[in-house]
Design a protein around this motif. Structure first.
Motif, PDB file in Angstrom:
ATOM      1  N   GLU A 296      -3.027  18.000  52.408  1.00 11.15           N
ATOM      2  CA  GLU A 296      -1.110  17.461  52.743  1.00 11.15           C
ATOM      3  C   GLU A 296      -0.975  16.357  52.658  1.00 11.15           C
ATOM      4  OE1 GLU A 296       1.003  19.863  54.111  1.00 11.15           O
ATOM      5  OE2 GLU A 296      -0.146  21.665  53.508  1.00 11.15           O
ATOM      6  N   ALA A 300       2.237  14.302  50.292  1.00 10.53           N
ATOM      7  CA  ALA A 300       2.848  13.711  51.013  1.00 10.53           C
ATOM      8  C   ALA A 300       3.139  11.948  50.593  1.00 10.53           C
ATOM      9  CB  ALA A 300       2.716  12.912  53.276  1.00 10.53           C
ATOM     10  N   HIS A 303       5.118  12.929  47.595  1.00  9.63           N
ATOM     11  CA  HIS A 303       6.923  13.093  47.738  1.00  9.63           C
ATOM     12  C   HIS A 303       7.486  11.652  47.767  1.00  9.63           C
ATOM     13  CE1 HIS A 303       5.783  17.641  48.485  1.00  9.63           C
ATOM     14  NE2 HIS A 303       6.316  17.442  46.868  1.00  9.63           N
ATOM     15  N   CYS A 304       6.853  11.160  48.854  1.00 10.17           N
ATOM     16  CA  CYS A 304       7.555   9.523  49.370  1.00 10.17           C
ATOM     17  C   CYS A 304       7.624   8.784  48.461  1.00 10.17           C
ATOM     18  CB  CYS A 304       6.725   9.126  50.143  1.00 10.17           C
ATOM     19  SG  CYS A 304       5.117   8.810  50.349  1.00 10.17           S
ATOM     20  N   ALA A 402       2.586  17.667  55.400  1.00  7.75           N
ATOM     21  CA  ALA A 402       2.739  16.715  54.442  1.00  7.75           C
ATOM     22  C   ALA A 402       4.042  16.442  54.929  1.00  7.75           C
ATOM     23  CB  ALA A 402       3.361  17.686  52.782  1.00  7.75           C
ATOM     24  N   ASP A 403       5.352  16.900  55.602  1.00  8.74           N
ATOM     25  CA  ASP A 403       6.377  17.055  55.726  1.00  8.74           C
ATOM     26  C   ASP A 403       6.236  15.271  56.726  1.00  8.74           C
ATOM     27  OD1 ASP A 403       7.428  18.486  54.096  1.00  8.74           O
ATOM     28  OD2 ASP A 403       7.827  19.730  55.611  1.00  8.74           O
ATOM     29  N   GLU A 406       4.847  12.291  55.463  1.00  7.28           N
ATOM     30  CA  GLU A 406       5.802  11.629  54.141  1.00  7.28           C
ATOM     31  C   GLU A 406       7.585  11.177  55.384  1.00  7.28           C
ATOM     32  OE1 GLU A 406       9.247  13.089  50.925  1.00  7.28           O
ATOM     33  OE2 GLU A 406       7.864  14.695  51.901  1.00  7.28           O
TER      34      GLU A 406
END
Length: 452
Positions: A296, A300, A303-304, A402-403, A406
């Motif tokens: 996770e 993150a 994605h960031c 992860a959301d 992030e």
């Protein structure tokens, strides 16, 4: 008049005489480092003062924890206490282990006093977990002082929890109302942010015993500074406990317990990155995660889109090389723009010193309270999750998505957020506290004079 003159001459003679303090840190490099740093400050403020540091070694770790310190530091000397345990008789509890060292401490101090040129023994300075040694100081007829390596807010909570237990017979803090009013906090503390150490019954009882003993000392030095924890520090002005001396931030920024080759690679990589572009993730010496949680975090970070430096550890039960710090001190590097941290107090102070905003991910000890203080009380950190905790088997079944990770990192790394501005201001205050005329420097001088 003659009697008055004799008293005055005796007083002036005592002031001119040399004095010695005995320091007793808890086993482990982290506590030793802080003790040596405050010892340096004390002798620097008073050239008549010398300090002997008694090293308690635990048989299972830190085989040579004084190797990084010179044995000829000006007016500071180190004495290793004998390690006379076999594998079969080592006390299970660290607190019981420290208490078992009382006869060895008494012998060491007695040996110090046998030398004809020994300075007058002025007192003991004890680590927050070595309050059992107050008994030894009493045997020698000298006062004790505590060096509290955490912050003033946690010290306030310790005293309050002990009061609730002893005076109100409140034994289970988790069963209290949803919020706890603590004298050292401006805001009520939700029960879910209580430190892990206060939720473990065995540890809880030991902390209460330490708090009771703290109350019998001549003073408590705290690794904080008045400008950071102004509310918590002012809460101790009611005279109910010994004098409080905020003497921090006490930091050792020159540690070298790491892989030299790895350090070179890391620093060379950081040198090639733009200023404030790298997010640094580090969760302390025992901060490890399950494989699912690691995935996770990786998601993150992907994605960031920020550059990152991540110190990943195996579980302490599996990590055979856990005493080696893989990642050297990097918070001072201009490429670092944010710090995802377990909220250990030393890491928190270091982050503030370098003006690097922090995202909170506490795990154990008092770290949940540190996270609450930095985010809610002071507005100096971003939240990832403030009530995350691991049990005493180093386990946690909760997975932070992860959301959520992030979102925390993305806000942490924004160049114009208010937290970044406040952290930069606090960085300046932390440095001013330690210069001549600064708040902590002044308290160190007061402490030095009173301990003589």
């Amino acid at each position: 008049m003659l009697r008055h003159k004799q008293i005055k001459q005796s007083f002036e003679c005592n002031l001119a005489a040399k004095a010695e303090l005995v320091f007793i840190p808890s086993p482990g490099v982290g506590h030793l480092v802080s003790a040596v740093e405050i010892a340096k400050l004390l002798v620097d403020r008073d050239d008549r003062l010398s300090i002997t540091v008694l090293i308690i070694k635990h048989p299972n770790f830190d085989s040579d924890i004084t190797s990084n310190y010179s044995r000829s530091v000006d007016r500071i000397k180190f004495i290793d206490l004998p390690n006379d345990f076999s594998d079969s008789n080592i006390p299970i509890s660290m607190f019981a282990f420290i208490e078992s060292r009382k006869p060895r401490v008494k012998d060491a101090v007695s040996n110090l006093l046998t030398h004809s040129d020994s300075p007058r023994l002025a007192g003991f300075v004890l680590d927050m977990f070595c309050s059992f040694m107050i008994d030894v100081a009493n045997d020698f007829g000298v006062p004790s002082y505590i060096f509290f390596t955490s912050g003033a807010a946690f010290l306030s909570l310790m005293f309050h929890a002990q009061f609730l237990h002893d005076e109100l017979s409140t034994t289970d803090l988790e069963d209290l109302d949803s919020e706890l009013v603590v004298p050292g906090l401006a805001n009520p503390l939700p029960a879910r942010f209580l430190p892990s150490v206060l939720l473990n019954k065995d540890m809880d009882m030991f902390l209460h015993e330490h708090s009771r003993r703290f109350r019998t000392t001549k003073g408590i030095m705290v690794n904080t500074f008045a400008e950071l924890e102004s509310f918590a520090v002012s809460s101790f002005s009611d005279g109910q406990i010994p004098p409080l001396y905020p003497v921090g931030p006490i930091l050792n920024l020159n540690g070298d317990n790491y892989d030299v080759v790895k350090k070179t690679e890391i620093m060379e990589w950081l040198d090639d990155q733009p200023p404030s572009s790298v997010v640094f993730l580090c969760f302390g010496s025992t901060g490890s995660f399950s494989e699912d949680q690691v995935q996770e975090i990786a998601c993150a970070l992907e994605h960031c889109g920020h550059r990152f430096l991540w110190s990943i550890r195996q579980s302490p039960l599996k990590d055979k090389d856990k005493d080696t710090v893989v990642i050297p001190t990097v918070l001072g590097h201009e490429a670092i723009g944010g710090f995802v941290s377990h909220c250990g107090w030393n890491s928190t102070l270091e982050s503030l010193w370098f003006g690097i905003p922090m995202a909170t991910w506490p795990m154990y000890a008092e770290q949940q309270l540190n996270a609450f203080e930095m985010v809610r009380e002071l507005g100096l950190a971003v939240e990832i999750k403030m009530d995350y905790r691991k049990d005493f088997r180093n386990e946690n079944t909760i997975i932070i998505t992860a959301d959520k990770i992030e979102r925390g990192i993305s806000y942490l790394m924004e160049s114009d957020n208010q937290i970044r501005t406040r952290v930069k201001e606090m960085s300046q205050k932390s440095r001013k506290a330690l210069i001549d005329g600064g708040s902590s420097r002044t308290r160190v001088k007061e402490m030095s004079q009173k301990s003589r």
